[in-house]
Structure formats: C-alpha cells, structure tokens
Design a protein around this motif. Structure first.
Motif, short mmCIF file in Angstrom:
data_model
loop_
_atom_site.label_atom_id
_atom_site.label_comp_id
_atom_site.label_asym_id
_atom_site.label_seq_id
_atom_site.Cartn_x
_atom_site.Cartn_y
_atom_site.Cartn_z
N TYR A 219 0.87 -1.18 0.00
CA TYR A 219 0.00 0.00 0.00
C TYR A 219 0.90 1.23 0.00
CZ TYR A 219 0.99 -0.01 5.08
OH TYR A 219 1.60 -0.03 6.31
N GLY A 220 0.32 2.38 -0.30
CA GLY A 220 1.11 3.60 -0.36
C GLY A 220 1.62 3.99 1.02
N ASN A 221 2.92 4.22 1.13
CA ASN A 221 3.50 4.57 2.42
C ASN A 221 2.92 5.87 2.96
OD1 ASN A 221 5.15 2.37 2.32
ND2 ASN A 221 7.06 3.49 2.06
N ILE A 222 2.60 5.87 4.25
CA ILE A 222 2.26 7.09 4.98
C ILE A 222 3.54 7.55 5.68
CG2 ILE A 222 0.89 8.09 6.84
CD1 ILE A 222 -1.23 5.92 6.21
N VAL A 250 5.43 6.84 10.49
CA VAL A 250 5.52 6.04 9.26
C VAL A 250 4.61 4.83 9.40
CG1 VAL A 250 6.98 4.67 7.74
CG2 VAL A 250 7.85 6.80 8.72
N ASP A 251 3.64 4.74 8.51
CA ASP A 251 2.76 3.57 8.40
C ASP A 251 3.08 2.97 7.04
OD1 ASP A 251 0.67 1.79 7.95
OD2 ASP A 251 -0.80 3.03 9.00
N ALA A 252 3.81 1.86 7.05
CA ALA A 252 4.32 1.30 5.79
C ALA A 252 4.61 -0.19 5.99
CB ALA A 252 5.58 2.03 5.35
N GLY A 253 4.53 -0.92 4.91
CA GLY A 253 4.79 -2.35 4.98
C GLY A 253 5.69 -2.82 3.85
N ALA A 254 5.72 -4.12 3.69
CA ALA A 254 6.46 -4.76 2.62
C ALA A 254 5.68 -6.02 2.25
CB ALA A 254 7.88 -5.09 3.07
N HIS A 255 6.18 -6.77 1.28
CA HIS A 255 5.49 -8.02 0.98
C HIS A 255 6.48 -9.10 0.63
CE1 HIS A 255 5.89 -8.72 -3.38
NE2 HIS A 255 5.90 -7.41 -3.52
N SER A 261 3.03 -7.05 5.10
CA SER A 261 3.15 -6.56 6.47
C SER A 261 2.57 -5.16 6.52
CB SER A 261 4.60 -6.57 6.96
OG SER A 261 5.43 -5.76 6.14
N ASP A 262 2.19 -4.73 7.71
CA ASP A 262 1.54 -3.44 7.92
C ASP A 262 2.01 -2.94 9.28
OD1 ASP A 262 -0.11 -1.24 8.07
OD2 ASP A 262 -1.99 -2.36 7.99
N ILE A 263 2.97 -2.03 9.28
CA ILE A 263 3.67 -1.63 10.50
C ILE A 263 3.62 -0.11 10.63
CG2 ILE A 263 5.91 -1.64 11.71
CD1 ILE A 263 6.64 -4.12 9.97
N THR A 264 3.36 0.37 11.84
CA THR A 264 3.43 1.80 12.09
C THR A 264 4.33 2.06 13.30
OG1 THR A 264 1.16 2.05 11.31
CG2 THR A 264 2.13 3.94 12.45
N ARG A 265 5.19 3.05 13.15
CA ARG A 265 6.03 3.51 14.25
C ARG A 265 6.04 5.03 14.28
NH1 ARG A 265 5.31 -0.84 15.71
NH2 ARG A 265 6.75 -2.34 16.66
N LYS A 415 -2.26 22.05 22.84
CA LYS A 415 -1.63 22.91 21.83
C LYS A 415 -0.18 22.53 21.60
CE LYS A 415 -0.64 27.74 20.68
NZ LYS A 415 -0.76 29.16 21.10
N HIS A 416 0.54 22.25 22.69
CA HIS A 416 1.94 21.86 22.56
C HIS A 416 2.06 20.55 21.77
CE1 HIS A 416 6.15 21.13 23.61
NE2 HIS A 416 5.79 19.91 23.97
N LEU A 417 1.25 19.56 22.13
CA LEU A 417 1.36 18.25 21.49
C LEU A 417 0.80 18.25 20.07
CD1 LEU A 417 0.41 15.98 24.54
CD2 LEU A 417 2.67 16.23 23.48
N SER A 418 -0.07 19.20 19.76
CA SER A 418 -0.64 19.25 18.41
C SER A 418 0.42 19.48 17.35
CB SER A 418 -1.70 20.35 18.33
OG SER A 418 -2.83 20.02 19.11
N ALA A 419 1.50 20.13 17.71
CA ALA A 419 2.58 20.36 16.75
C ALA A 419 3.24 19.06 16.31
CB ALA A 419 3.62 21.30 17.35
N PHE A 420 3.07 18.00 17.12
CA PHE A 420 3.65 16.69 16.81
C PHE A 420 2.67 15.80 16.05
CE2 PHE A 420 5.75 18.44 20.47
CZ PHE A 420 7.09 18.12 20.32
N GLY A 421 1.42 16.21 15.96
CA GLY A 421 0.42 15.47 15.20
C GLY A 421 -0.24 14.35 15.96
N GLY A 422 0.52 13.40 16.43
CA GLY A 422 -0.05 12.28 17.15
C GLY A 422 0.86 11.07 17.12
N VAL A 423 0.36 9.99 17.70
CA VAL A 423 1.12 8.75 17.84
C VAL A 423 0.26 7.59 17.36
CG1 VAL A 423 2.18 7.14 19.49
CG2 VAL A 423 2.44 9.61 19.83
N ARG A 424 0.85 6.72 16.56
CA ARG A 424 0.25 5.42 16.26
C ARG A 424 1.34 4.38 16.30
NH1 ARG A 424 -2.38 6.59 12.01
NH2 ARG A 424 -1.19 5.76 10.25
#
Length: 449
Positions: A219-222, A250-255, A261-265, A415-424
């Motif tokens: 799938y297309g890498n995030i 990064v949400d990305a895999g390989a095959h 695979s479908d891995i996010t870090r 507001k402070h954490l919003s600059a980082f976007g989030g965690v998955r």
C-alpha cells in the motif's frame, strides 16, 4: 513442525509447508464447490488496466484468490483451474514481447505442484478453461475470456473468504518475511528522520532499505512529519523538510510472495512531553497485543483500546477526568477515531472481517464505532493488526471544545502536542492455539537489534 523457525532459505521445509498449504486450499475449495453445487473453480489472475485515454498502465493488482495458490504477483491474463480429485491447472501467459519484459519461464519450489500450461496470448488460455459442468469463475468482469465470464458465486466465495482468515504455516512464513523487510525499512526511515530529511527523502530511504520499488509496496506509504501525523491516511510526501522536524509517523509495509506486512512507528525528537506520550502508547499497545487470544471477540479488544486511551489521557494530564466518565462522554473518540485493526494476509485489509459464518452474514460493529474493520472471534492462525493511536486532529478537537468535557482538557498541553500530530503504533500479531500471541513485528525488530 515449528514454522516460526523456518525461512525460505530452508528449501525442504519450504516445500513441506507449501505442499500442506496447497492441500488445505484444495480441501477448502472442494468443500465450497460441494456447498454451492459447482464442479470446478476457475480463477483469473486479472488483466492490466490503463489510464483513461492513455496507454499508461496502472500498477497491476492480482486477484487475491490467484496469489493464494501461486506466488505470482506480476502475471496478468493467467488462470487457475481447481477441480476435485485433480492436480491444480495453471494456464501461464508468457507473451513474446520486445516492448516490455515478459514473465520468465515458470520455475521454483511451486512448479511441480501444478499441471502447467504455457501460452503466448491471453486468448490461447480459453480451450484449457472450457470444462464440462457448472463452473464457479472468480475474477473481475473485464477478465472475461470468450464464454468464460466471471460469475463470482457467493455460495462458493463466502466459505472461501471465511476460511481465508485462518493462515496456514506457509502463509505465516511469508508474513514473517514481510515483517522482517518492513522492520528493516522502518529503522532506515527513523535514521533518515534524525538526519533531517524531508518526507520524500525518508520515503526513499525506506524503499532503498527494503529493496522494493514503490509499485511493489502492499500500500502507499504514509510518511508524516509533525502535524501531518494527525491525518490518518496522509497521502503526500513533501520534498521540502520542515524548519524543525518534531515527529515522524511512518505507516508502511512490505510483501513476500504477495503477503503483506503493515507496521506503524512514531518517533520523536527528544521533547519530553511527546516522548512520554509515545512511551505510554507503546505500553498500552503491548497490553492490547496480549489480548490476541483464541476465543476472544476482536470487538472487545477495540473497546479495550478506548479504555487504554482514557488511561493515557488521564496519566499524562491531557484530560483530567475519570476514565469511565471519558468513555461515557465519548471523549476518547476525539483522540482515537479509527478501529484498533484488521485482518492481514494477501490483502492489507484481508477480506472476511465481518463475516458471521460460511454462509455470509455480518457481525455488527460496536455502537458508536463505525470504522472498526474486524468483528469476528479470534481463531488460531488468524493474523491481525493492533494499532492504537492518539491524535490531535483540529476538527475533532473543535467538536470536543463544544462539549462539557472541554473544561477538563489541558488545552495548553494539547496545543503543545498538536505540533507533533499524534502517535500510532502498529504490530502484526498471529493468534496461537494457546498462550501468548506471536508478535511478528516485534520479533522482526528484535532480530535486527
């Protein structure tokens, strides 16, 4: 045989696993044909598709039913014929072509298991598909060849889709290989982030590390820097690096042979508050992974993910409310708007996640959780993703501000954490007969440590 210790470098073991895999697919198919009153199953690999008013092809995507049987992912116009009591027939199209590289002559560990017929043109496959009896023909409508027209009978497809959720030893081997490739590439992307590269540069580092071209990704890498991590399926890759790289998701895999695979870090830049969020989410994710056990309703893991998010929000002081109150008022959905995961295999979002049984039917999603992709009870051999997230999404935060719960939110911290976007954080996890699950992703990272 312990397939968790087998690699493709062990040809005898690979042969044994593949032979058992084909036997299981033959058994499942004969069962489905009997249920539906059909005599044979024909599977089209699919055809190459072209852009509108152009001669430029899209990336070929094989029919997953086709690559379930053979490890061929670049082979349009080919066909499989599965009949009770017969060796599977593969009609392999190998055109004579000097404009493009044609498929190589069939070779490898899998060839001896098929009645192999090589033809030069797609239409030459037709005589080998015209069989007596009632035929179940699986494929897209444009795969039709003469009087061989896909009918995709649900009475055959339903039991096949339902059964495919449970992986064979061969499939688990391929999924481990895909995880190993993906983990290696994720480490390369983290190094590129620390070197200050742009999203596009990090993406290129990922591709180089796993040795896959972009067209070969499952799938297309995030690849999301900073606030882009708050866009769940962020689809762009900026060529210009930001003035300061605060975070990377990064949400990305390989095959491997068609299995994904479908891995996010998520990686931070040393900010203490954001690192505390990553650490808390990592611990929560591992607790959720541990719930992947035979007999567990996957919907319960999803609901548990919201309890975990409530705990993280309270622990870090983002929301100063009792956890049960957060759940009752829907506060956690403002920070975790997606499902906890899905089935994984030949497709990144493997089919059959909502099926009630072999006859079809649907197992409902929990009320108020419309984006969950899997509602079945877990069985040994199922491979699922576990991917909790905690994001700072402007439109959802604005809705939260309009509720009574807003008074309990530390908006300065938000507001402070919003600059980082989030965690998955996302792992690929196999359910076992008994005991703890197999974490394909963590095992792959551990092997690289």
């Amino acid at each position: 045989m312990n397939s968790s210790r087998i690699t493709a470098a062990d040809p005898n073991a690979l042969h044994t696993l593949y032979e058992a895999h084909l036997a299981e697919q033959q058994r499942r198919t004969e069962h489905a044909l009997r249920r539906g009153g059909f005599d044979a199953l024909l599977i089209a690999s699919g055809i190459e598709k072209f852009a509108f008013l152009d001669d430029r092809p899209y990336v070929f995507q094989p029919n997953p039913h086709f690559k379930l049987w053979v490890p061929l992912v670049r082979h349009p116009d080919s066909w499989l014929v599965i009949r009770p009591g017969h060796k599977p027939r593969l009609v392999y199209v190998q055109p004579e072509d000097y404009w493009h590289v044609p498929p190589e002559a069939p070779s490898g560990f899998w060839v001896e298991h098929f009645e192999l017929i090589v033809v030069r043109k797609a239409e030459e496959a037709l005589p080998y598909l015209q069989l007596p009896g009632n035929l179940a023909i699986v494929g897209e409508a444009d795969a039709a060849l003469g009087d061989i027209i896909p009918n995709n009978p649900p009475e055959v497809l339903n039991p096949l889709h339902y059964a495919r959720a449970v992986k064979t030893g061969y499939e688990l081997l391929r999924l481990r290989e895909a995880s190993a490739l993906g983990a290696k590439a994720h480490l390369a992307s983290q190094r590129a982030f620390r070197d200050g590269l742009s999203e596009a540069g990090i993406h290129r580092a990922y591709l180089e590390s796993c040795g896959l071209a972009e067209r070969d990704l499952p799938y297309g890498n995030i690849v999301a820097l900073n606030e882009h991590a708050a866009v769940l399926h962020y689809q762009y890759q900026d060529e210009r690096a930001p003035a300061q790289s605060l975070s990377l998701l990064v949400d990305a895999g390989a095959h491997s042979c068609g299995y994904a695979s479908d891995i996010t870090r998520t990686t931070g830049n040393g900010d203490a508050a954001f690192q505390a969020l990553i650490d808390a989410m990592d611990a929560a994710q591992l607790r959720l992974v541990d719930q992947v056990r035979a007999g567990v309703d996957y919907r319960d893991i999803h609901l548990a993910s919201h309890r975990e998010i409530a705990g993280v929000l309270r622990q870090l002081g983002i929301v100063k409310m009792d956890e049960e109150a957060m759940l009752a008022q829907g506060v956690t959905s403002a920070f975790l708007p997606h499902g906890i995961g899905h089935l994984l295999g030949l497709q990144v979002h493997d089919i059959g996640g909502f099926m009630a049984g072999e006859d079809g039917g649907t197992i409902a999603k929990p009320q108020g959780h419309p984006y969950l992709r899997l509602t079945r009870v877990l069985q040994p051999g199922m491979v699922v993703t576990i991917e909790p997230g905690l994001y700072f999404i402007p439109m959802l935060l604005e809705k939260l501000r309009a509720t009574p719960a807003a008074a309990s939110v530390d908006w300065a911290l938000v507001k402070h954490l919003s600059a980082f976007g989030g965690v998955r954080i996302e792992d690929d996890v196999a359910c076992r007969e008994a005991g703890a699950p197999e974490n394909l992703t963590r095992d792959a990272f551990a092997a690289l440590a």
